[in-house]
Write a protein that holds these residues in place. Sequence first.
Motif, PDB file in Angstrom:
ATOM      1  N   MET A   1       0.851  -1.197   0.000  1.00 35.43           N
ATOM      2  CA  MET A   1       0.000   0.000   0.000  1.00 35.43           C
ATOM      3  C   MET A   1       0.881   1.239   0.000  1.00 35.43           C
ATOM      4  O   MET A   1       1.917   1.274   0.635  1.00 35.43           O
ATOM      5  CB  MET A   1      -0.877  -0.007   1.245  1.00 35.43           C
ATOM      6  N   ARG A   3       1.069   5.311   0.906  1.00 36.95           N
ATOM      7  CA  ARG A   3       0.367   6.369   1.631  1.00 36.95           C
ATOM      8  C   ARG A   3       1.056   7.691   1.330  1.00 36.95           C
ATOM      9  O   ARG A   3       1.934   7.741   0.489  1.00 36.95           O
ATOM     10  CB  ARG A   3       0.393   6.061   3.127  1.00 36.95           C
ATOM     11  N   GLY A   6       6.399  10.174   3.841  1.00 37.39           N
ATOM     12  CA  GLY A   6       6.984  10.436   5.152  1.00 37.39           C
ATOM     13  C   GLY A   6       7.964  11.589   5.029  1.00 37.39           C
ATOM     14  O   GLY A   6       8.197  12.122   3.957  1.00 37.39           O
ATOM     15  N   SER A  20       7.905  -4.217   6.636  1.00 33.21           N
ATOM     16  CA  SER A  20       7.205  -4.375   5.360  1.00 33.21           C
ATOM     17  C   SER A  20       7.868  -5.516   4.596  1.00 33.21           C
ATOM     18  O   SER A  20       8.957  -5.981   4.980  1.00 33.21           O
ATOM     19  CB  SER A  20       7.278  -3.088   4.537  1.00 33.21           C
ATOM     20  N   LYS A  37       5.949   5.962  -7.631  1.00 31.45           N
ATOM     21  CA  LYS A  37       4.984   6.584  -6.721  1.00 31.45           C
ATOM     22  C   LYS A  37       4.584   7.946  -7.280  1.00 31.45           C
ATOM     23  O   LYS A  37       5.456   8.764  -7.597  1.00 31.45           O
ATOM     24  CB  LYS A  37       5.622   6.815  -5.352  1.00 31.45           C
ATOM     25  N   GLU A  40       5.677  11.186  -4.893  1.00 34.97           N
ATOM     26  CA  GLU A  40       7.102  11.537  -4.801  1.00 34.97           C
ATOM     27  C   GLU A  40       7.803  11.507  -6.147  1.00 34.97           C
ATOM     28  O   GLU A  40       8.947  11.950  -6.241  1.00 34.97           O
ATOM     29  CB  GLU A  40       7.820  10.551  -3.873  1.00 34.97           C
ATOM     30  N   ARG A  42       9.024   8.948  -7.430  1.00 34.69           N
ATOM     31  CA  ARG A  42      10.206   8.110  -7.206  1.00 34.69           C
ATOM     32  C   ARG A  42       9.903   6.669  -7.577  1.00 34.69           C
ATOM     33  O   ARG A  42       8.853   6.154  -7.200  1.00 34.69           O
ATOM     34  CB  ARG A  42      10.646   8.176  -5.747  1.00 34.69           C
ATOM     35  N   LYS A  47       5.944  -3.170  -2.394  1.00 29.26           N
ATOM     36  CA  LYS A  47       6.086  -3.631  -1.007  1.00 29.26           C
ATOM     37  C   LYS A  47       4.966  -3.042  -0.164  1.00 29.26           C
ATOM     38  O   LYS A  47       4.257  -2.137  -0.602  1.00 29.26           O
ATOM     39  CB  LYS A  47       7.433  -3.187  -0.433  1.00 29.26           C
ATOM     40  N   TYR A  83      15.447   1.663   7.047  1.00 27.57           N
ATOM     41  CA  TYR A  83      15.519   3.131   7.009  1.00 27.57           C
ATOM     42  C   TYR A  83      14.535   3.720   8.016  1.00 27.57           C
ATOM     43  O   TYR A  83      13.624   3.036   8.484  1.00 27.57           O
ATOM     44  CB  TYR A  83      15.272   3.683   5.601  1.00 27.57           C
ATOM     45  N   TYR A  85      12.099   7.253   9.090  1.00 26.04           N
ATOM     46  CA  TYR A  85      11.463   8.496   8.619  1.00 26.04           C
ATOM     47  C   TYR A  85      10.389   8.916   9.609  1.00 26.04           C
ATOM     48  O   TYR A  85       9.875   8.092  10.381  1.00 26.04           O
ATOM     49  CB  TYR A  85      10.883   8.316   7.208  1.00 26.04           C
ATOM     50  N   LYS A  96      12.029   1.334   9.874  1.00 25.81           N
ATOM     51  CA  LYS A  96      11.430   0.306   9.020  1.00 25.81           C
ATOM     52  C   LYS A  96      12.440  -0.712   8.506  1.00 25.81           C
ATOM     53  O   LYS A  96      13.530  -0.345   8.081  1.00 25.81           O
ATOM     54  CB  LYS A  96      10.743   0.985   7.824  1.00 25.81           C
ATOM     55  N   TYR A 133      16.797   5.348  -4.198  1.00 28.04           N
ATOM     56  CA  TYR A 133      17.513   5.029  -2.965  1.00 28.04           C
ATOM     57  C   TYR A 133      18.586   3.961  -3.195  1.00 28.04           C
ATOM     58  O   TYR A 133      18.320   2.940  -3.837  1.00 28.04           O
ATOM     59  CB  TYR A 133      16.538   4.534  -1.888  1.00 28.04           C
ATOM     60  N   ASN A 135      19.782   1.813  -1.090  1.00 28.82           N
ATOM     61  CA  ASN A 135      19.457   0.490  -0.531  1.00 28.82           C
ATOM     62  C   ASN A 135      18.535  -0.300  -1.486  1.00 28.82           C
ATOM     63  O   ASN A 135      18.621  -1.526  -1.568  1.00 28.82           O
ATOM     64  CB  ASN A 135      18.890   0.602   0.888  1.00 28.82           C
ATOM     65  N   ASP A 136      17.658   0.408  -2.229  1.00 27.46           N
ATOM     66  CA  ASP A 136      16.847  -0.282  -3.240  1.00 27.46           C
ATOM     67  C   ASP A 136      17.737  -0.793  -4.382  1.00 27.46           C
ATOM     68  O   ASP A 136      17.512  -1.882  -4.920  1.00 27.46           O
ATOM     69  CB  ASP A 136      15.781   0.660  -3.807  1.00 27.46           C
TER      70      ASP A 136
HETATM   71  P1  ATP Z   1       4.781   0.666   2.808  1.00 24.93           P
HETATM   72  O1  ATP Z   1       4.729   0.479   1.312  1.00 24.93           O
HETATM   73  O2  ATP Z   1       5.893  -0.120   3.450  1.00 24.93           O
HETATM   74  O3  ATP Z   1       3.441   0.557   3.482  1.00 24.93           O
HETATM   75  P2  ATP Z   1       4.768   3.585   2.619  1.00 24.93           P
HETATM   76  O4  ATP Z   1       4.374   3.639   1.191  1.00 24.93           O
HETATM   77  O5  ATP Z   1       3.797   4.076   3.640  1.00 24.93           O
HETATM   78  O6  ATP Z   1       5.309   2.165   3.031  1.00 24.93           O
HETATM   79  P3  ATP Z   1       7.582   4.240   2.336  1.00 24.93           P
HETATM   80  O7  ATP Z   1       7.624   3.792   0.922  1.00 24.93           O
HETATM   81  O8  ATP Z   1       8.377   3.434   3.321  1.00 24.93           O
HETATM   82  O9  ATP Z   1       6.101   4.411   2.877  1.00 24.93           O
HETATM   83  O10 ATP Z   1       8.029   5.758   2.395  1.00 24.93           O
HETATM   84  C1  ATP Z   1       8.050   6.463   3.616  1.00 24.93           C
HETATM   85  C2  ATP Z   1       9.211   7.453   3.553  1.00 24.93           C
HETATM   86  O11 ATP Z   1      10.430   6.724   3.429  1.00 24.93           O
HETATM   87  C3  ATP Z   1       9.157   8.391   2.332  1.00 24.93           C
HETATM   88  O12 ATP Z   1       9.716   9.639   2.718  1.00 24.93           O
HETATM   89  C4  ATP Z   1      10.052   7.711   1.327  1.00 24.93           C
HETATM   90  O13 ATP Z   1      10.644   8.615   0.420  1.00 24.93           O
HETATM   91  C5  ATP Z   1      11.089   7.103   2.233  1.00 24.93           C
HETATM   92  N1  ATP Z   1      11.648   5.877   1.636  1.00 24.93           N
HETATM   93  C6  ATP Z   1      11.023   4.994   0.823  1.00 24.93           C
HETATM   94  N2  ATP Z   1      11.852   4.022   0.443  1.00 24.93           N
HETATM   95  C7  ATP Z   1      13.039   4.271   1.052  1.00 24.93           C
HETATM   96  C8  ATP Z   1      14.290   3.612   1.045  1.00 24.93           C
HETATM   97  N3  ATP Z   1      14.488   2.495   0.330  1.00 24.93           N
HETATM   98  N4  ATP Z   1      15.296   4.149   1.783  1.00 24.93           N
HETATM   99  C9  ATP Z   1      15.098   5.286   2.508  1.00 24.93           C
HETATM  100  N5  ATP Z   1      13.928   5.959   2.540  1.00 24.93           N
HETATM  101  C10 ATP Z   1      12.910   5.460   1.819  1.00 24.93           C
END
Ligand code: ATP
Length: 156
Positions: A1, A3, A6, A20, A37, A40, A42, A47, A83, A85, A96, A133, A135-136
């Motif tokens: 999902m 959202r 962050g 996650s 997304k 963003e 990005r 996941k 990571y 946030y 996370k 990112y 790490n991705d």
């Molecule tokens: P999920 O899909 O796990 O429910 P989400 O969509 O709510 O998560 P994330 O994708 O984890 O949220 O993004 C939350 C914050 O973390 C955002 O500011 C995003 O840019 C950042 N973020 C996302 N992926 C990474 C990453 N691989 N490393 C560091 N920061 C990340």
Amino acid sequence: MVRIAGQRRRTDRPLVETTSAGGAIFRPNGKLFLLRKTNEKRWCLPKGGVEEGEQPEETALREIREETGLYCHLVGHLTDIHYKYYWSPDDVNFDKTVKYYLAEVVGGSVRLERGFDLYRWCSEKEALHLLHYENDRRVVRSAFKRLRGIRGSAGS
Ligand code: ATP
């Protein structure tokens, strides 16, 4: 999902652990699935959060299905990334862990969930270029390496 985005970690707020799970999805021609997304702009891997009573492997398959419309088989665990946030709706920082699995498409067709505006089947070079990112990118490198290992040994 997906959202709302962050924000940068706030050191004055508590840290809450969250997990996650997601997938590096390959189709038979060896291309990897990435999606973007909308908020963003990005690129990322599919996941989402592990729900109560769920195993991370189940989460990965469910999130892949929900976000992409694809049905997958998990080949194995790849790697975990971490990571932190700030999450304003709960006024906490999330610490996370994302557990990533190597996944092969077995059915379905691409239908992006709301919150994503683009997808692409990528070579390793394209994926490393698109991802935001590091790490991705690490996940993607390990996924292509694992795939080469599997395909190499199957061909010998
Ligand atoms: P999920 O899909 O796990 O429910 P989400 O969509 O709510 O998560 P994330 O994708 O984890 O949220 O993004 C939350 C914050 O973390 C955002 O500011 C995003 O840019 C950042 N973020 C996302 N992926 C990474 C990453 N691989 N490393 C560091 N920061 C990340």
